[in-house]
Design a protein around this motif. Structure first.
Motif, PDB file in Angstrom:
ATOM      1  N   GLY B 123       0.826  -1.209   0.000  1.00 49.77           N
ATOM      2  CA  GLY B 123       0.000   0.000   0.000  1.00 49.77           C
ATOM      3  C   GLY B 123       0.857   1.254   0.000  1.00 49.77           C
ATOM      4  O   GLY B 123       0.583   2.216  -0.720  1.00 49.77           O
ATOM      5  N   VAL B 124       1.930   1.238   0.811  1.00 50.63           N
ATOM      6  CA  VAL B 124       2.832   2.389   0.911  1.00 50.63           C
ATOM      7  C   VAL B 124       3.505   2.672  -0.435  1.00 50.63           C
ATOM      8  O   VAL B 124       3.531   3.810  -0.914  1.00 50.63           O
ATOM      9  CB  VAL B 124       3.890   2.138   2.010  1.00 50.63           C
ATOM     10  N   VAL B 136       1.278  10.659   6.903  1.00 45.43           N
ATOM     11  CA  VAL B 136      -0.032  10.267   7.430  1.00 45.43           C
ATOM     12  C   VAL B 136      -0.882   9.625   6.329  1.00 45.43           C
ATOM     13  O   VAL B 136      -1.503   8.576   6.513  1.00 45.43           O
ATOM     14  CB  VAL B 136      -0.758  11.487   8.037  1.00 45.43           C
ATOM     15  N   GLU B 137      -0.865  10.268   5.151  1.00 46.81           N
ATOM     16  CA  GLU B 137      -1.667   9.741   4.033  1.00 46.81           C
ATOM     17  C   GLU B 137      -1.132   8.396   3.564  1.00 46.81           C
ATOM     18  O   GLU B 137      -1.883   7.458   3.312  1.00 46.81           O
ATOM     19  CB  GLU B 137      -1.671  10.753   2.884  1.00 46.81           C
ATOM     20  N   ILE B 138       0.196   8.292   3.476  1.00 48.37           N
ATOM     21  CA  ILE B 138       0.820   7.042   3.022  1.00 48.37           C
ATOM     22  C   ILE B 138       0.466   5.908   3.983  1.00 48.37           C
ATOM     23  O   ILE B 138       0.096   4.808   3.572  1.00 48.37           O
ATOM     24  CB  ILE B 138       2.353   7.212   2.935  1.00 48.37           C
ATOM     25  N   THR B 139       0.567   6.192   5.294  1.00 52.61           N
ATOM     26  CA  THR B 139       0.287   5.168   6.295  1.00 52.61           C
ATOM     27  C   THR B 139      -1.174   4.737   6.251  1.00 52.61           C
ATOM     28  O   THR B 139      -1.490   3.554   6.376  1.00 52.61           O
ATOM     29  CB  THR B 139       0.628   5.709   7.703  1.00 52.61           C
ATOM     30  N   THR B 140      -2.074   5.706   6.037  1.00 54.28           N
ATOM     31  CA  THR B 140      -3.497   5.382   5.971  1.00 54.28           C
ATOM     32  C   THR B 140      -3.791   4.464   4.784  1.00 54.28           C
ATOM     33  O   THR B 140      -4.524   3.481   4.914  1.00 54.28           O
ATOM     34  CB  THR B 140      -4.337   6.669   5.849  1.00 54.28           C
ATOM     35  N   ILE B 141      -3.206   4.775   3.637  1.00 55.38           N
ATOM     36  CA  ILE B 141      -3.432   3.936   2.459  1.00 55.38           C
ATOM     37  C   ILE B 141      -2.814   2.547   2.672  1.00 55.38           C
ATOM     38  O   ILE B 141      -3.413   1.523   2.323  1.00 55.38           O
ATOM     39  CB  ILE B 141      -2.873   4.630   1.191  1.00 55.38           C
ATOM     40  N   GLY B 142      -1.635   2.514   3.305  1.00 53.11           N
ATOM     41  CA  GLY B 142      -1.018   1.228   3.645  1.00 53.11           C
ATOM     42  C   GLY B 142      -1.932   0.419   4.556  1.00 53.11           C
ATOM     43  O   GLY B 142      -2.099  -0.784   4.379  1.00 53.11           O
ATOM     44  N   GLY B 237      -3.416  -5.250  13.223  1.00 55.54           N
ATOM     45  CA  GLY B 237      -3.119  -4.181  12.276  1.00 55.54           C
ATOM     46  C   GLY B 237      -3.350  -2.810  12.890  1.00 55.54           C
ATOM     47  O   GLY B 237      -2.520  -1.902  12.764  1.00 55.54           O
ATOM     48  N   CYS B 238      -4.473  -2.673  13.602  1.00 57.99           N
ATOM     49  CA  CYS B 238      -4.773  -1.395  14.268  1.00 57.99           C
ATOM     50  C   CYS B 238      -3.727  -1.088  15.333  1.00 57.99           C
ATOM     51  O   CYS B 238      -3.548   0.064  15.730  1.00 57.99           O
ATOM     52  CB  CYS B 238      -6.155  -1.434  14.912  1.00 57.99           C
ATOM     53  N   LEU B 239      -3.068  -2.137  15.805  1.00 58.80           N
ATOM     54  CA  LEU B 239      -2.052  -1.950  16.834  1.00 58.80           C
ATOM     55  C   LEU B 239      -0.717  -1.498  16.231  1.00 58.80           C
ATOM     56  O   LEU B 239      -0.123  -0.523  16.676  1.00 58.80           O
ATOM     57  CB  LEU B 239      -1.869  -3.276  17.585  1.00 58.80           C
ATOM     58  N   ILE B 240      -0.236  -2.213  15.206  1.00 54.72           N
ATOM     59  CA  ILE B 240       1.133  -1.924  14.740  1.00 54.72           C
ATOM     60  C   ILE B 240       1.206  -0.898  13.604  1.00 54.72           C
ATOM     61  O   ILE B 240       2.231  -0.268  13.429  1.00 54.72           O
ATOM     62  CB  ILE B 240       1.924  -3.203  14.367  1.00 54.72           C
ATOM     63  N   LEU B 245       4.701   0.914  12.408  1.00 53.21           N
ATOM     64  CA  LEU B 245       4.848   1.100  10.963  1.00 53.21           C
ATOM     65  C   LEU B 245       4.756   2.577  10.567  1.00 53.21           C
ATOM     66  O   LEU B 245       5.410   3.011   9.619  1.00 53.21           O
ATOM     67  CB  LEU B 245       3.807   0.252  10.217  1.00 53.21           C
ATOM     68  N   TYR B 246       3.974   3.347  11.318  1.00 56.24           N
ATOM     69  CA  TYR B 246       3.884   4.785  11.026  1.00 56.24           C
ATOM     70  C   TYR B 246       5.232   5.474  11.275  1.00 56.24           C
ATOM     71  O   TYR B 246       5.692   6.287  10.473  1.00 56.24           O
ATOM     72  CB  TYR B 246       2.781   5.419  11.878  1.00 56.24           C
ATOM     73  N   PHE B 247       5.878   5.107  12.390  1.00 55.30           N
ATOM     74  CA  PHE B 247       7.186   5.694  12.684  1.00 55.30           C
ATOM     75  C   PHE B 247       8.198   5.326  11.610  1.00 55.30           C
ATOM     76  O   PHE B 247       9.030   6.134  11.210  1.00 55.30           O
ATOM     77  CB  PHE B 247       7.685   5.254  14.065  1.00 55.30           C
ATOM     78  N   LEU B 248       8.094   4.099  11.138  1.00 52.12           N
ATOM     79  CA  LEU B 248       8.973   3.631  10.065  1.00 52.12           C
ATOM     80  C   LEU B 248       8.790   4.499   8.816  1.00 52.12           C
ATOM     81  O   LEU B 248       9.756   4.977   8.221  1.00 52.12           O
ATOM     82  CB  LEU B 248       8.619   2.173   9.751  1.00 52.12           C
ATOM     83  N   VAL B 249       7.524   4.738   8.461  1.00 51.12           N
ATOM     84  CA  VAL B 249       7.226   5.559   7.286  1.00 51.12           C
ATOM     85  C   VAL B 249       7.742   6.976   7.497  1.00 51.12           C
ATOM     86  O   VAL B 249       8.351   7.575   6.609  1.00 51.12           O
ATOM     87  CB  VAL B 249       5.702   5.576   7.001  1.00 51.12           C
ATOM     88  N   ARG B 250       7.520   7.510   8.711  1.00 59.46           N
ATOM     89  CA  ARG B 250       7.937   8.882   8.985  1.00 59.46           C
ATOM     90  C   ARG B 250       9.451   9.032   8.901  1.00 59.46           C
ATOM     91  O   ARG B 250       9.971  10.041   8.451  1.00 59.46           O
ATOM     92  CB  ARG B 250       7.444   9.315  10.367  1.00 59.46           C
TER      93      ARG B 250
END
Lengths: 130, 254
Positions: B123-124, B136-142, B237-240, B245-250
């Motif tokens: 997704g990312v 934020v947008e990338i993580t949401t789509i992922g 998924g809602c947990l990680i 995974l968001y921190f990873l993307v950031r």
């Protein structure tokens, strides 16, 4: 009685979903973590216990078997209320992301199935060689 | 006369749903037998017909619940809704073997983490390719590529726009529907014919409705194993996704 089986099923589901919710709260997530899976574990364990102690009648089993048999019809009703229009109208990005996610996950099924099996075999060999 | 028939169908919604699904299944098993000589499972055809009806319902009403948005078929919403679906899934565990679950438990857990991470990363990457740069947008789509529940949960938590959240739901819907349709066709190729691979399958796909439909159309005996792991996916998924995974993307995109 048939209702005993249905009630046991209901009890397992409510308890499991409640645990799933608690797990979500403990983890700080606004979602149910594995509620249905936990319910299934409860049901398997309780039915196994009752069967071994011969405390379950055929009628009670029928009550559970009925809902198990209704699974496919219910899944068909589920498919009939999916937001198919929403999925298709999500545009090329949503469709590409969805399709590729499925393709990659399918490809991983044999890979991960194998990893687990090797672990099991090692475990067995270790046991034999001990 | 037609009015009174309509109101009877609508008032007894759940009963109407039983009748409609029964007819759909009869037709599907008939087609499976006559047209494909049983090669394409009757329940697979029934699910395809269900999705087709959902499409028609969506086009006719403009709603989000497929056929269930048409008033006389509103009972479909109750019959196929989360409550009875989950009850029926739990009931399938009645025939499951504890030994098989224990044996494949470890593979199931590996599959859960691998499934979330792989779908998320895809997704990312797709979001990046389509020109999204905001973490934020990338993580949401992922998250949406994981399931259509993870996407909006993550998007809401991180404060994504409703447009991006809608996209993430669409990605998850595509995944869920595709799993329902494609599973019976690829089952042999990916070795989906035993409890262990079914548990791995459930963990990797994660969409409860997709796994429920896909396995029902492949081999109903596999349902409890796949469903058991799949139901952990969305919560995990809602947990990680919004945390790790968001921190990873950031770190990489921010």
């Amino acid at each position: 009685m048939v209702i005993f089986g249905v009630a046991l099923l209901a009890f397992c589901m409510l308890l499991g979903v409640y645990f799933g919710d608690l797990l979500g709260i403990v983890m700080g997530v606004d979602a149910n973590i594995g509620g249905v899976g936990i319910s299934m574990v409860f049901l398997v364990l309780i039915v196994d216990y009752l069967k071994r102690n011969k405390k379950i009648t055929q009628k009670s089993e029928d009550g559970m078997a009925f809902w198990g048999a209704m699974y496919i019809p219910i899944v068909i009703a589920m498919s009939a209320q999916q937001n198919v229009v929403g999925a298709i109208s999500g545009g090329p990005m949503a469709i590409t992301a969805g399709v590729l996610a499925v393709a990659a996950s399918f490809a991983l099924v044999p890979v991960i199935t194998k990893i687990g099996q090797q672990k099991d075999e090692e475990y067995v060999t270790k046991k034999i060689f001990k | 006369m037609i009015d009174s028939l309509q109101s009877i169908l609508a008032e007894n919604g759940l009963i109407t749903a039983f009748a409609v699904v029964g007819i759909t299944m009869y037709l599907s098993y008939f087609l499976s037998d006559k047209l494909t000589k049983g090669r394409l499972h009757g329940s697979a055809i029934a699910i395809l017909l269900g999705l087709l009806l959902a499409y028609i319902g969506g086009v006719v009403t403009g709603g989000e619940s497929g056929l269930a948005d048409i008033q006389i078929f509103s009972g479909i919403g109750l019959m196929g809704g989360a409550m009875l679906r989950d009850l029926a899934i739990v009931a399938t565990a009645f025939g499951a073997s504890i030994e098989e679950i224990k044996k494949a438990g470890f593979s199931g857990i590996v599959a859960l983490f691998a499934g979330i991470v792989v779908s998320f990363l895809i997704g990312v990457v797709i979001a990046l390719l389509f020109g999204y740069t905001d973490p934020v947008e990338i993580t949401t789509i992922g998250g949406g590529a994981a399931t259509y529940i993870v996407g909006p949960v993550v998007g809401t938590a991180l404060g994504a726009s409703s447009e991006v959240i809608a996209l993430s739901i669409a990605a998850g819907l595509v995944k869920s529907i595709l799993v329902m349709i494609a599973t019976p066709f690829f089952a042999k190729l990916i070795g989906l014919d035993n409890p262990r691979s079914a548990m791995v399958f459930g963990g990797l796909m994660g969409t409860t409705s997709g796994v429920a439909g896909g396995l029902a159309a492949t081999d109903p005996k596999l349902v409890p194993y796949g469903a058991m792991t799949a139901t952990f996916y969305t919560g995990l998924g809602c947990l990680i996704v919004p945390s790790f995974l968001y921190f990873l993307v950031r770190t990489f995109a921010g």
